[in-house]
Scaffold this motif. Structure first.
Motif, PDB file in Angstrom:
ATOM      1  N   ARG A  61       0.826  -1.337   0.091  1.00 31.73           N
ATOM      2  CA  ARG A  61       0.019  -0.159   0.011  1.00 31.73           C
ATOM      3  C   ARG A  61       0.761   1.101   0.053  1.00 31.73           C
ATOM      4  N   GLU A  62       1.835   1.249   0.801  1.00 31.34           N
ATOM      5  CA  GLU A  62       2.533   2.554   0.865  1.00 31.34           C
ATOM      6  C   GLU A  62       3.326   2.759  -0.350  1.00 31.34           C
ATOM      7  N   GLY A  63       4.120   1.715  -1.200  1.00 30.72           N
ATOM      8  CA  GLY A  63       4.533   2.154  -2.346  1.00 30.72           C
ATOM      9  C   GLY A  63       3.638   2.247  -3.327  1.00 30.72           C
ATOM     10  N   ILE A  64       2.579   1.796  -3.504  1.00 29.12           N
ATOM     11  CA  ILE A  64       1.393   2.244  -4.399  1.00 29.12           C
ATOM     12  C   ILE A  64       1.005   3.488  -4.249  1.00 29.12           C
ATOM     13  N   TRP A  65       0.670   3.953  -2.966  1.00 22.96           N
ATOM     14  CA  TRP A  65       0.233   5.379  -2.893  1.00 22.96           C
ATOM     15  C   TRP A  65       1.138   6.249  -3.446  1.00 22.96           C
ATOM     16  N   ASP A  66       2.668   6.056  -2.886  1.00 24.01           N
ATOM     17  CA  ASP A  66       3.779   7.072  -3.531  1.00 24.01           C
ATOM     18  C   ASP A  66       3.836   7.002  -4.984  1.00 24.01           C
ATOM     19  N   GLU A  67       3.821   5.871  -5.648  1.00 25.18           N
ATOM     20  CA  GLU A  67       3.729   5.893  -7.041  1.00 25.18           C
ATOM     21  C   GLU A  67       2.623   6.458  -7.730  1.00 25.18           C
ATOM     22  N   PHE A  69       0.793   8.757  -6.562  1.00 25.94           N
ATOM     23  CA  PHE A  69       0.776  10.450  -6.193  1.00 25.94           C
ATOM     24  C   PHE A  69       2.045  10.979  -7.155  1.00 25.94           C
ATOM     25  N   LYS A  70       3.026  10.491  -7.312  1.00 24.16           N
ATOM     26  CA  LYS A  70       4.024  10.883  -7.957  1.00 24.16           C
ATOM     27  C   LYS A  70       3.678  10.764  -9.619  1.00 24.16           C
ATOM     28  N   THR A  76      -0.485  17.538 -11.684  1.00 23.72           N
ATOM     29  CA  THR A  76      -0.998  18.035 -10.387  1.00 23.72           C
ATOM     30  C   THR A  76      -1.045  16.853  -9.441  1.00 23.72           C
ATOM     31  N   TYR A  77      -1.545  17.113  -8.007  1.00 21.53           N
ATOM     32  CA  TYR A  77      -1.537  16.161  -7.182  1.00 21.53           C
ATOM     33  C   TYR A  77      -3.147  16.210  -6.488  1.00 21.53           C
ATOM     34  N   ALA A  84      -9.633  10.155  -6.448  1.00 20.95           N
ATOM     35  CA  ALA A  84      -9.289   8.653  -6.908  1.00 20.95           C
ATOM     36  C   ALA A  84      -8.382   8.019  -6.041  1.00 20.95           C
ATOM     37  N   LEU A  85      -7.110   8.616  -5.599  1.00 27.88           N
ATOM     38  CA  LEU A  85      -6.103   8.049  -4.621  1.00 27.88           C
ATOM     39  C   LEU A  85      -6.519   7.502  -3.613  1.00 27.88           C
ATOM     40  N   SER A  86      -7.421   8.567  -2.891  1.00 27.82           N
ATOM     41  CA  SER A  86      -7.946   8.530  -1.611  1.00 27.82           C
ATOM     42  C   SER A  86      -8.874   7.044  -1.431  1.00 27.82           C
ATOM     43  N   ALA A  87      -9.716   7.078  -2.481  1.00 30.91           N
ATOM     44  CA  ALA A  87     -10.704   5.936  -2.591  1.00 30.91           C
ATOM     45  C   ALA A  87      -9.851   4.529  -2.907  1.00 30.91           C
ATOM     46  N   ILE A  88      -9.007   4.512  -3.781  1.00 30.47           N
ATOM     47  CA  ILE A  88      -7.915   3.531  -3.976  1.00 30.47           C
ATOM     48  C   ILE A  88      -7.428   3.192  -2.726  1.00 30.47           C
TER      49      ILE A  88
END
Length: 412
Positions: A61-67, A69-70, A76-77, A84-88
């Motif tokens: 999860r941590e690596g996916i979030w960072d990937e 987001f970047k 933009t972020y 979408a990232l929040s729901a994922i």
């Protein structure tokens, strides 16, 4: 365990709500949620995030979030990308909790508490017309909450007066009129109930100061978004001009935007919205950042049912959670249409969810609705930001690492 499908789901009846489901090859189905512009969120998911997730291990999860987001950080972020990232992120935590047969709060480090005090934000749906109730009988409305054991409410006494001047002017007459219900409530009920106030981000600094100072005599729990949270120094000035704590703010996205408000003391209470600011992973980090400044958090909720469940897990885990927002017109009026089980609020407290993962799921009959829209991604591919195929490209490079097919590679 690998991700095999990413779905977005929305219904026309509640046209701002968007769910995301993540399926795995071992049978788990994780559920996430966000709110506002579901078609835009779906576009982000199926064009960028979904294809990136296929074949990945949801444990990461941590690596996916960072990937992710970047990945969108190149342009933009925030906006639909972060929603979408929040729901994922919520859905990934749900998957992992199911796989390990543990509630999410245990994965976060376990519980600090078994229940969290709630406050009720005024809302309306169907039989639960609390906005009308408050207007017709402001004392009776608060008494109805007290009778249920709910000890805190959030109201919008002055929000209706901002439109006339675009928030740049407020008269003493308007303040007196706007605060008449509050005066009646305090006179009749005293300190039986705590009252927080939300300005909806509608005011400029000077009228916001005038309003907050006029409200100080009523012992307000906090002043929330009296001004739009785009200037931490302006928020600090507001905090210095009132004895009421300043709460900020669901419109701040990720720990990077919250940081300055927490560090300079302008957010005396921190209010992240989990389904906008980056999901469970990011909200936990915001809570930890706030805790280092001895600052409490009060997770925001005025949206869908999955958000409350996700917030409940953070609220059980993070030691510096003050209170959790809920809306009885929503959890009694319409949440049961979509999820099972619903949240449990008893004697003014939200109880810890039971079961693995989030502890709730979409009802099967949701997928039989005539107004449902479901879109799926099952194929993996690498998203590239350039936006076109270069017919002359022969080498891999930073902006376009994948050489188009049927073009000879340059070996020099």
């Amino acid at each position: 365990m690998k991700i095999t499908k990413v779905e977005t789901i929305h219904v026309d009846e509640f046209w701002q709500m968007c769910w995301i489901r993540i399926h795995t090859d071992s049978g788990e189905i994780g559920l996430g949620e966000t709110w506002y512009l579901p078609k835009a969120v779906s576009a982000v998911v199926h064009e960028i995030y979904g294809p990136t997730l296929i074949g990945r291990d949801p444990m990461d999860r941590e690596g996916i979030w960072d990937e992710l987001f970047k990945l969108t950080g190149i342009f933009t972020y925030s906006g639909a990308e972060l929603r979408a990232l929040s729901a994922i992120d919520i859905a990934l935590w749900d998957v992992v909790g199911q796989a390990l047969d543990q509630p999410i709060y245990n994965l976060l480090g376990g519980k600090c508490r078994d229940k969290i005090r709630v406050y009720n934000t005024i809302g309306s749906y169907g039989e639960w017309q609390d906005n009308e109730f408050e207007q017709k009988d402001p004392v009776g409305f608060l008494q109805s909450l007290i009778d249920e054991g709910i000890s805190t409410v959030k109201c919008y006494y002055m929000a209706a007066y901002a439109a006339e001047s675009q928030g740049n002017f407020v008269s003493s007459k308007q303040i007196r009129e706007g605060l008449e219900p509050l005066a009646k409530q305090r006179k009749a009920l005293g300190d039986q109930i705590e009252i927080a106030h939300d300005g909806g981000g509608q005011w400029a600094l000077a009228p916001a100061i005038r309003i907050t100072q006029a409200m100080d005599e009523y012992d307000i729990l906090w002043q929330e978004e009296m001004i739009h949270p785009i200037n931490a120094k302006a928020h600090l000035k507001l905090a210095e001009e009132t004895r009421t704590p300043i709460c900020a703010a669901e419109r701040l996205m990720t720990r990077y935007e919250f940081r300055e408000y927490i560090e300079n003391g302008s957010a005396e209470i921190v209010m992240p919205d989990l389904i906008w600011t980056g999901g469970i992973s990011e909200t936990k980090k915001i809570a930890t950042l706030a805790d280092t400044y001895q600052t409490s958090i009060a997770p925001h909720d005025w949206t869908g049912p999955v958000n409350v469940f996700a917030c409940a897990h953070v609220s059980m885990n993070a030691p510096n959670v003050m209170i959790q927002e809920t809306n009885r017109a929503y959890y009694r009026g319409w949440y049961d249409k979509f999820i099972e089980p619903n949240i449990i609020i008893k004697d003014g407290y939200l109880e810890a969810p039971e079961g693995p993962g989030l502890g709730t799921r979409l009802k099967d009959d949701v997928f039989n609705r005539s107004d449902i829209h479901v879109e799926s991604t099952t194929e993996s591919h690498t998203w590239e930001a350039v936006g076109f195929i270069d017919p002359g490209q022969k080498v891999s490079h930073f902006f376009s690492p994948k050489v188009p097919e049927n073009q000879p590679k340059n070996t020099h």
